[in-house]
Design a protein around this motif. Structure first.
Motif, PDB file in Angstrom:
ATOM      1  N   VAL A  32       0.834  -1.196   0.000  1.00 28.25           N
ATOM      2  CA  VAL A  32       0.000   0.000   0.000  1.00 28.25           C
ATOM      3  C   VAL A  32       0.871   1.250   0.000  1.00 28.25           C
ATOM      4  CG1 VAL A  32      -1.634   1.345   1.391  1.00 28.25           C
ATOM      5  CG2 VAL A  32      -2.015  -1.090   1.027  1.00 28.25           C
ATOM      6  N   VAL A  33       1.918   1.259   0.815  1.00 28.14           N
ATOM      7  CA  VAL A  33       2.805   2.418   0.883  1.00 28.14           C
ATOM      8  C   VAL A  33       3.503   2.644  -0.451  1.00 28.14           C
ATOM      9  CG1 VAL A  33       4.927   3.297   1.949  1.00 28.14           C
ATOM     10  CG2 VAL A  33       3.132   2.318   3.376  1.00 28.14           C
ATOM     11  N   VAL A  34       3.978   1.587  -1.081  1.00 32.59           N
ATOM     12  CA  VAL A  34       4.633   1.726  -2.391  1.00 32.59           C
ATOM     13  C   VAL A  34       3.637   2.260  -3.418  1.00 32.59           C
ATOM     14  CG1 VAL A  34       5.622   0.417  -4.312  1.00 32.59           C
ATOM     15  CG2 VAL A  34       6.407   0.014  -1.976  1.00 32.59           C
ATOM     16  N   TYR A  35       2.413   1.776  -3.391  1.00 32.14           N
ATOM     17  CA  TYR A  35       1.400   2.233  -4.345  1.00 32.14           C
ATOM     18  C   TYR A  35       1.073   3.709  -4.130  1.00 32.14           C
ATOM     19  CZ  TYR A  35      -2.914   2.631  -6.968  1.00 32.14           C
ATOM     20  OH  TYR A  35      -3.870   3.025  -7.845  1.00 32.14           O
ATOM     21  N   ILE A  36       0.942   4.117  -2.882  1.00 24.08           N
ATOM     22  CA  ILE A  36       0.602   5.506  -2.580  1.00 24.08           C
ATOM     23  C   ILE A  36       1.750   6.437  -2.959  1.00 24.08           C
ATOM     24  CG2 ILE A  36       0.160   7.121  -0.683  1.00 24.08           C
ATOM     25  CD1 ILE A  36      -1.489   4.895   0.620  1.00 24.08           C
ATOM     26  N   GLU A  37       2.978   6.012  -2.755  1.00 21.72           N
ATOM     27  CA  GLU A  37       4.132   6.865  -3.031  1.00 21.72           C
ATOM     28  C   GLU A  37       4.482   6.954  -4.517  1.00 21.72           C
ATOM     29  OE1 GLU A  37       7.247   5.388  -0.554  1.00 21.72           O
ATOM     30  OE2 GLU A  37       6.477   6.409   1.217  1.00 21.72           O
ATOM     31  N   ASP A  38       3.971   6.041  -5.347  1.00 19.36           N
ATOM     32  CA  ASP A  38       4.252   6.088  -6.783  1.00 19.36           C
ATOM     33  C   ASP A  38       3.649   7.340  -7.397  1.00 19.36           C
ATOM     34  OD1 ASP A  38       5.661   3.777  -6.895  1.00 19.36           O
ATOM     35  OD2 ASP A  38       4.023   2.547  -7.654  1.00 19.36           O
ATOM     36  N   PRO A  39       4.374   7.965  -8.310  1.00 17.61           N
ATOM     37  CA  PRO A  39       3.815   9.133  -9.016  1.00 17.61           C
ATOM     38  C   PRO A  39       2.633   8.724  -9.898  1.00 17.61           C
ATOM     39  CG  PRO A  39       6.181   8.963  -9.374  1.00 17.61           C
ATOM     40  CD  PRO A  39       5.759   7.736  -8.664  1.00 17.61           C
ATOM     41  N   ARG A  40       1.829   9.691 -10.228  1.00 20.01           N
ATOM     42  CA  ARG A  40       0.629   9.433 -11.025  1.00 20.01           C
ATOM     43  C   ARG A  40       0.966   8.846 -12.394  1.00 20.01           C
ATOM     44  NH1 ARG A  40      -4.881  11.601 -11.071  1.00 20.01           N
ATOM     45  NH2 ARG A  40      -4.323  12.146  -8.959  1.00 20.01           N
TER      46      ARG A  40
ATOM     47  N   ILE B  88       3.316   6.774 -13.244  1.00 22.25           N
ATOM     48  CA  ILE B  88       3.577   5.333 -13.148  1.00 22.25           C
ATOM     49  C   ILE B  88       2.264   4.575 -12.983  1.00 22.25           C
ATOM     50  CG2 ILE B  88       4.630   3.545 -11.714  1.00 22.25           C
ATOM     51  CD1 ILE B  88       6.926   5.472 -11.198  1.00 22.25           C
ATOM     52  N   LYS B  89       1.339   5.130 -12.194  1.00 23.06           N
ATOM     53  CA  LYS B  89       0.034   4.492 -12.009  1.00 23.06           C
ATOM     54  C   LYS B  89      -0.726   4.433 -13.332  1.00 23.06           C
ATOM     55  CE  LYS B  89      -0.442   5.949  -7.233  1.00 23.06           C
ATOM     56  NZ  LYS B  89      -1.175   6.794  -6.283  1.00 23.06           N
ATOM     57  N   GLU B  90      -0.639   5.524 -14.112  1.00 16.24           N
ATOM     58  CA  GLU B  90      -1.330   5.541 -15.402  1.00 16.24           C
ATOM     59  C   GLU B  90      -0.724   4.544 -16.373  1.00 16.24           C
ATOM     60  OE1 GLU B  90      -1.097   9.613 -16.553  1.00 16.24           O
ATOM     61  OE2 GLU B  90      -2.694  10.233 -15.175  1.00 16.24           O
ATOM     62  N   ARG B  91       0.596   4.412 -16.363  1.00 13.08           N
ATOM     63  CA  ARG B  91       1.258   3.432 -17.225  1.00 13.08           C
ATOM     64  C   ARG B  91       0.875   2.011 -16.828  1.00 13.08           C
ATOM     65  NH1 ARG B  91       7.017   4.363 -16.576  1.00 13.08           N
ATOM     66  NH2 ARG B  91       6.618   6.548 -16.308  1.00 13.08           N
ATOM     67  N   ARG B  92       0.797   1.766 -15.529  1.00  8.38           N
ATOM     68  CA  ARG B  92       0.426   0.440 -15.033  1.00  8.38           C
ATOM     69  C   ARG B  92      -1.001   0.100 -15.458  1.00  8.38           C
ATOM     70  NH1 ARG B  92       0.871   0.655  -9.117  1.00  8.38           N
ATOM     71  NH2 ARG B  92       3.082   0.858  -9.510  1.00  8.38           N
ATOM     72  N   ALA B  93      -1.910   1.071 -15.381  1.00  5.60           N
ATOM     73  CA  ALA B  93      -3.297   0.846 -15.774  1.00  5.60           C
ATOM     74  C   ALA B  93      -3.401   0.627 -17.285  1.00  5.60           C
ATOM     75  CB  ALA B  93      -4.160   2.018 -15.340  1.00  5.60           C
TER      76      ALA B  93
END
Length: 59
Positions: free
Chosen positions: A16-24, A26-31
């Motif tokens: 959860v901490v790693v997910y929250i700390e990731d920049p937006r 990286i989250k968009e690329r993962r999605a």
């Protein structure tokens, strides 16, 4: 027994901490890298139908 529960909580907390700390970005690329459900299941449906048909045909 308690240690496995503690390890599970520790693992989930780290994720959860790693997910929250990731920049937006990286989250968009993962999605964007996720496979659409249609590509996933249209491969499974014909396979399941062929298995069902072969079992039905034997009877």
């Amino acid at each position: 027994m308690a240690s496995s529960g503690e390890e599970l909580v520790k693992y989930i907390t780290e994720k959860v901490v790693v997910y929250i700390e990731d920049p937006r970005s990286i989250k968009e690329r993962r999605a964007a890298a996720k496979q659409p459900w249609s590509q996933k299941w249209f491969g499974m449906l014909p396979l399941s139908w062929s298995i069902w048909w072969s079992k039905w045909k034997r009877k």
